[in-house]
Design a protein around this motif. Structure first.
Motif, mmCIF file in Angstrom:
data_model
loop_
_atom_site.group_PDB
_atom_site.id
_atom_site.type_symbol
_atom_site.label_atom_id
_atom_site.label_comp_id
_atom_site.label_asym_id
_atom_site.label_seq_id
_atom_site.Cartn_x
_atom_site.Cartn_y
_atom_site.Cartn_z
ATOM 1 N N TRP A 136 0.813 -1.214 0.000
ATOM 2 C CA TRP A 136 0.000 0.000 0.000
ATOM 3 C C TRP A 136 0.850 1.270 0.000
ATOM 4 N N THR A 137 2.046 1.215 0.600
ATOM 5 C CA THR A 137 2.908 2.397 0.648
ATOM 6 C C THR A 137 3.963 2.392 -0.456
ATOM 7 N N ASP A 138 3.802 1.506 -1.436
ATOM 8 C CA ASP A 138 4.766 1.398 -2.544
ATOM 9 C C ASP A 138 6.188 1.149 -2.047
ATOM 10 N N ASN A 165 2.942 2.980 12.090
ATOM 11 C CA ASN A 165 3.841 3.500 11.070
ATOM 12 C C ASN A 165 3.199 3.470 9.692
ATOM 13 N N GLY A 166 2.580 2.342 9.361
ATOM 14 C CA GLY A 166 1.961 2.221 8.049
ATOM 15 C C GLY A 166 0.818 3.199 7.850
ATOM 16 N N MET A 167 -0.018 3.371 8.880
ATOM 17 C CA MET A 167 -1.141 4.299 8.742
ATOM 18 C C MET A 167 -0.666 5.743 8.673
ATOM 19 N N ASN A 168 0.422 6.076 9.363
ATOM 20 C CA ASN A 168 0.987 7.422 9.237
ATOM 21 C C ASN A 168 1.510 7.672 7.830
ATOM 22 N N LEU A 169 2.163 6.670 7.254
ATOM 23 C CA LEU A 169 2.652 6.821 5.878
ATOM 24 C C LEU A 169 1.509 6.981 4.884
#
Length: 414
Positions: free
Chosen positions: A57-59, A378-382
């Protein structure tokens, strides 16, 4: 009267049939092993899936070396608290005061080092002693006076939060000495030839891989010697390969940035030390005993009051260490520090496999649970997910983990 019976020869196996049968047997073996060890492997698999999803999702930004390093630094104090909280929950208790105690110790360190010029090594020792005193006071009330841990630690949460406000007088105090800052933000020094990687980190990764392989084979051999059930060989090798691959990837990512953070070495020492205590030491077995079946533990001669007292004393020391780390990370002591840390530590423990009724859980499970929350944050912040939805998602993750524990118990019982 006689009856002729003609024996029929078995039909020949189709070409490639034996290979297909072997593959099918291997798949069934792996699935059966996973079902029998679902509590042990469930959250580890979930962590891998969460990392893979957010990486897509964050490439790929989630797995950039800088983000991996920040993941360790930003969640180190939660992981420290989760280790102590797991032991508390295994013993059948709860501790709601750790967030406030973390803030209080950070404020105490700021007053000592900034306001009074106390050398940071002396201040560090005094802060750990302060955490031990706070934990022992709560442990005494719980173990020897019989006051429920929920009530004692709820009172402690209010008490330590108020003392933090008194110490800081509503202000933020900083900065800390460089030596103390390195505890929360520092990295191991670079030595040796220029290899485009951090040499010490590479060496530590190789040592860790060798230690993990040795420990896994040692544990499996000991279980076989005592006639205990062990996973099938292929499943064991699959698990070992996954562990080695994960350590290798983590090592290469850290070594390609600034190297291993100092706090990661501290965390590694805590995981190894406490893992050994909970697996092999008498004290660890007594913690499992009083949490799993208190009447039986008493009949077996376990001194449950002494064990509970030391569990909370230990929690106080780890909360003090976490307070030092978060203060060093922020380079300041704030009255609002530590808000919600107790909930994060409790959630990490339950996500990592702790049972509501006590007696179940591992130190590694607490670390896995903390990493699940850390990767989610971390992932949701990105992805620029709002804090409101972040709370919803983390709440659902905790609910799913506890629901899985209840489902697993019912399935095991049936």
């Amino acid at each position: 009267m006689s009856t002729d019976v003609t024996a029929k020869s078995p039909a020949p196996a189709p070409p490639g049939g034996s290979g297909s049968a072997a593959d099918g047997n291997l798949l069934r073996m792996v699935l059966d092993g996973l079902r029998r060890n679902m509590r042990q492997y469930g959250m580890l698999i979930a962590l891998g899936l969460i990392v893979a999803l957010f990486a897509v999702w964050t490439d790929g930004d989630l797995l950039l070396p800088r983000n991996v390093s920040n993941l360790v630094l930003q969640n180190s104090y939660i992981l420290i608290l989760a280790i102590g909280m797991m032991m508390v929950i295994i013993a059948g208790h709860i501790d709601l005061s750790v967030g406030s105690l973390t803030a209080f110790v950070g404020a105490f360190a700021a007053v000592l080092t900034v306001n009074h010029g106390v050398p940071w090594p002396v201040a560090l020792i005094l802060c750990l002693v302060m955490g031990a005193v706070a934990g022992s006071l709560q442990g005494f009330l719980i173990a020897y006076l019989g006051i429920p841990s929920f009530i004692v630690t709820l009172a402690g949460m209010l008490l330590f939060r108020g003392l933090t406000e008194i110490l800081l007088q509503g202000q933020t105090i900083g900065p800390f000495p460089n030596g103390l800052q390195n505890l929360g933000n520092g990295f191991l020094p670079e030595v040796g030839p220029n290899t485009n990687y951090h040499n010490i980190t590479l060496l530590l990764g190789i040592v860790l891989i060798a230690a993990v392989v040795w420990q896994e084979f040692r544990d499996r051999r000991r279980q076989q010697e005592f006639a205990l059930e062990v996973p099938p060989t292929r499943l064991f090798l699959l698990k070992l390969t996954a562990l080695v691959a994960a350590i290798l990837v983590m090592t290469m990512l850290l070594a390609s940035y600034k190297g291993a953070p100092i706090i990661l070495i501290v965390l590694g020492a805590l995981v190894v030390g406490y893992g050994y205590v909970m697996r092999n030491a008498v004290f660890g077995r007594h913690i499992y005993a009083i949490g799993g079946n208190l009447p039986a533990a008493k009949l077996s001669g376990v001194k449950e009051k002494k064990v509970s007292f030391y569990v909370f004393l230990n929690m106080g020391v780890l909360a003090a260490l976490a307070g030092l780390v978060v203060a060093a990370r922020l380079n300041a002591a704030s009255p609002k520090a530590g808000d919600g840390f107790e909930l994060e530590a409790i959630a990490s423990s339950f996500i990592g496999g702790a049972s509501m009724s006590g007696g179940v859980g591992t130190i590694l499970g607490a670390i896995i649970g903390g990493l699940v929350l850390g990767v989610l944050n971390n992932g949701m912040n990105l992805l620029s997910v709002g804090t409101d939805w972040q709370q919803v998602i983390k709440g659902l993750a905790l609910l799913a983990a506890v629901g899985f524990d209840v489902w697993n118990k019912r399935k095991s019982g049936s």
